[in-house]
Design a protein around this motif. Structure first.
Motif, short mmCIF file in Angstrom:
data_model
loop_
_atom_site.label_atom_id
_atom_site.label_comp_id
_atom_site.label_asym_id
_atom_site.label_seq_id
_atom_site.Cartn_x
_atom_site.Cartn_y
_atom_site.Cartn_z
N ASN A 57 45.59 22.26 -27.23
CA ASN A 57 46.11 22.02 -28.58
C ASN A 57 45.62 20.65 -29.05
O ASN A 57 45.69 19.67 -28.30
CB ASN A 57 47.64 22.06 -28.56
N TYR A 58 45.09 20.59 -30.26
CA TYR A 58 44.60 19.34 -30.82
C TYR A 58 45.32 19.02 -32.12
O TYR A 58 45.68 19.91 -32.89
CB TYR A 58 43.10 19.44 -31.14
N ALA A 59 45.46 17.73 -32.38
CA ALA A 59 45.92 17.29 -33.70
C ALA A 59 44.82 17.63 -34.70
O ALA A 59 43.63 17.56 -34.38
CB ALA A 59 46.19 15.80 -33.70
N ASP A 60 45.20 17.98 -35.91
CA ASP A 60 44.21 18.34 -36.92
C ASP A 60 43.22 17.20 -37.16
O ASP A 60 42.04 17.44 -37.42
CB ASP A 60 44.92 18.69 -38.24
N SER A 61 43.69 15.98 -37.04
CA SER A 61 42.86 14.82 -37.35
C SER A 61 41.73 14.60 -36.35
O SER A 61 40.78 13.87 -36.64
CB SER A 61 43.72 13.56 -37.42
N VAL A 62 41.81 15.23 -35.18
CA VAL A 62 40.77 15.02 -34.16
C VAL A 62 39.99 16.28 -33.83
O VAL A 62 39.04 16.23 -33.04
CB VAL A 62 41.37 14.43 -32.86
N LYS A 63 40.37 17.40 -34.41
CA LYS A 63 39.66 18.66 -34.13
C LYS A 63 38.18 18.53 -34.48
O LYS A 63 37.82 18.02 -35.53
CB LYS A 63 40.29 19.80 -34.94
N GLY A 64 37.34 19.00 -33.56
CA GLY A 64 35.90 18.93 -33.76
C GLY A 64 35.29 17.62 -33.33
O GLY A 64 34.06 17.51 -33.25
N ARG A 65 36.11 16.62 -33.06
CA ARG A 65 35.59 15.31 -32.64
C ARG A 65 35.99 14.96 -31.21
O ARG A 65 35.24 14.31 -30.49
CB ARG A 65 36.09 14.21 -33.58
N PHE A 66 37.18 15.37 -30.81
CA PHE A 66 37.71 15.06 -29.48
C PHE A 66 37.72 16.32 -28.62
O PHE A 66 37.92 17.43 -29.14
CB PHE A 66 39.12 14.51 -29.56
N ALA A 67 37.57 16.12 -27.32
CA ALA A 67 37.64 17.25 -26.39
C ALA A 67 38.42 16.84 -25.15
O ALA A 67 38.11 15.82 -24.53
CB ALA A 67 36.24 17.71 -26.00
N ILE A 68 39.42 17.63 -24.81
CA ILE A 68 40.23 17.37 -23.62
C ILE A 68 39.74 18.25 -22.49
O ILE A 68 39.34 19.40 -22.69
CB ILE A 68 41.73 17.63 -23.91
N ALA A 69 39.74 17.68 -21.29
CA ALA A 69 39.34 18.43 -20.10
C ALA A 69 40.32 18.10 -18.99
O ALA A 69 40.66 16.94 -18.77
CB ALA A 69 37.92 18.07 -19.69
N ARG A 70 40.76 19.13 -18.30
CA ARG A 70 41.77 18.95 -17.25
C ARG A 70 41.26 19.54 -15.94
O ARG A 70 40.69 20.63 -15.92
CB ARG A 70 43.07 19.62 -17.68
N ASP A 71 41.49 18.82 -14.87
CA ASP A 71 41.17 19.30 -13.53
C ASP A 71 42.49 19.54 -12.81
O ASP A 71 43.14 18.59 -12.38
CB ASP A 71 40.31 18.28 -12.78
N ASN A 72 42.88 20.79 -12.71
CA ASN A 72 44.19 21.11 -12.12
C ASN A 72 44.25 20.76 -10.64
O ASN A 72 45.29 20.36 -10.13
CB ASN A 72 44.51 22.58 -12.32
N ALA A 73 43.14 20.89 -9.96
CA ALA A 73 43.13 20.61 -8.52
C ALA A 73 43.29 19.12 -8.24
O ALA A 73 43.91 18.74 -7.24
CB ALA A 73 41.83 21.12 -7.90
N GLU A 74 42.74 18.29 -9.11
CA GLU A 74 42.80 16.85 -8.91
C GLU A 74 43.91 16.19 -9.70
O GLU A 74 44.13 14.99 -9.57
CB GLU A 74 41.45 16.22 -9.30
N ASN A 75 44.59 16.94 -10.54
CA ASN A 75 45.64 16.39 -11.42
C ASN A 75 45.09 15.25 -12.27
O ASN A 75 45.66 14.15 -12.34
CB ASN A 75 46.85 15.91 -10.61
N THR A 76 43.97 15.51 -12.89
CA THR A 76 43.37 14.55 -13.80
C THR A 76 43.16 15.18 -15.17
O THR A 76 43.06 16.41 -15.29
CB THR A 76 42.02 14.02 -13.27
N VAL A 77 43.06 14.33 -16.15
CA VAL A 77 42.77 14.79 -17.51
C VAL A 77 41.92 13.73 -18.19
O VAL A 77 42.09 12.54 -17.96
CB VAL A 77 44.07 15.06 -18.30
N SER A 78 40.95 14.18 -18.98
CA SER A 78 40.09 13.25 -19.70
C SER A 78 40.09 13.61 -21.18
O SER A 78 40.46 14.72 -21.57
CB SER A 78 38.68 13.28 -19.13
N LEU A 79 39.67 12.65 -21.96
CA LEU A 79 39.56 12.86 -23.40
C LEU A 79 38.24 12.27 -23.87
O LEU A 79 38.05 11.06 -23.81
CB LEU A 79 40.73 12.18 -24.13
N GLU A 80 37.34 13.13 -24.27
CA GLU A 80 36.06 12.71 -24.81
C GLU A 80 36.24 12.55 -26.31
O GLU A 80 36.61 13.50 -27.02
CB GLU A 80 34.99 13.77 -24.51
N MET A 81 35.97 11.34 -26.80
CA MET A 81 36.19 11.05 -28.22
C MET A 81 34.85 10.70 -28.87
O MET A 81 34.20 9.73 -28.46
CB MET A 81 37.17 9.87 -28.37
N ASN A 82 34.46 11.48 -29.84
CA ASN A 82 33.21 11.28 -30.55
C ASN A 82 33.47 11.04 -32.04
O ASN A 82 34.56 11.34 -32.54
CB ASN A 82 32.31 12.51 -30.38
#
Length: 120
Positions: A57-82
């Motif tokens: 789920n993304y906020a409307d203001s960041v859709k198309g610019r930001f991308a979230i990625a989650r690694d369930n095995a490592e319990n990590t999450v990243s946010l790529e912001m362009n």
């Protein structure tokens, strides 16, 4: 207890990119959701992006610019912001909804936050 540590914030020019990372550690039995929120000066904390059971789920203001990625095995999450804009300037907080054993409730945990500043 669950601890969250963010990294990757900083100063970037308008139109630039940044990547935020967050790692959860501690007594983790299960993580239901992970995501990112932000709070700009004088404003309430707001959702940026979340990932839960494969649903993103993304906020409307960041859709198309930001991308979230989650690694369930490592319990990590990243946010790529362009294509960053000055209005993206805020403290970004990592959030995890997790439980620390099989009978505990899911609780919401927060990282200390990382500053993102976008200059014109």
């Amino acid at each position: 207890q669950v601890q969250l540590v963010e990294s990757g914030g900083g100063l970037v020019q308008e139109g630039g990119s940044l990547r935020l990372s967050c790692a959860a550690s501690g007594s983790i039995f299960s993580v239901n959701a992970m995501g990112w929120y932000r709070q700009a000066p004088g404003k309430q904390r707001e959702l940026v992006a979340t990932s839960s059971s494969g649903i993103v789920n993304y906020a409307d203001s960041v859709k198309g610019r930001f991308a979230i990625a989650r690694d369930n095995a490592e319990n990590t999450v990243s946010l790529e912001m362009n294509s960053l804009k000055p209005e993206d300037t805020a403290v970004y907080y990592c959030n995890a909804v997790a439980k620390y054993n099989s009978v505990s409730r899911y609780l919401s945990y927060w990282g200390p936050g990382t500053q993102v500043t976008v200059s014109t």
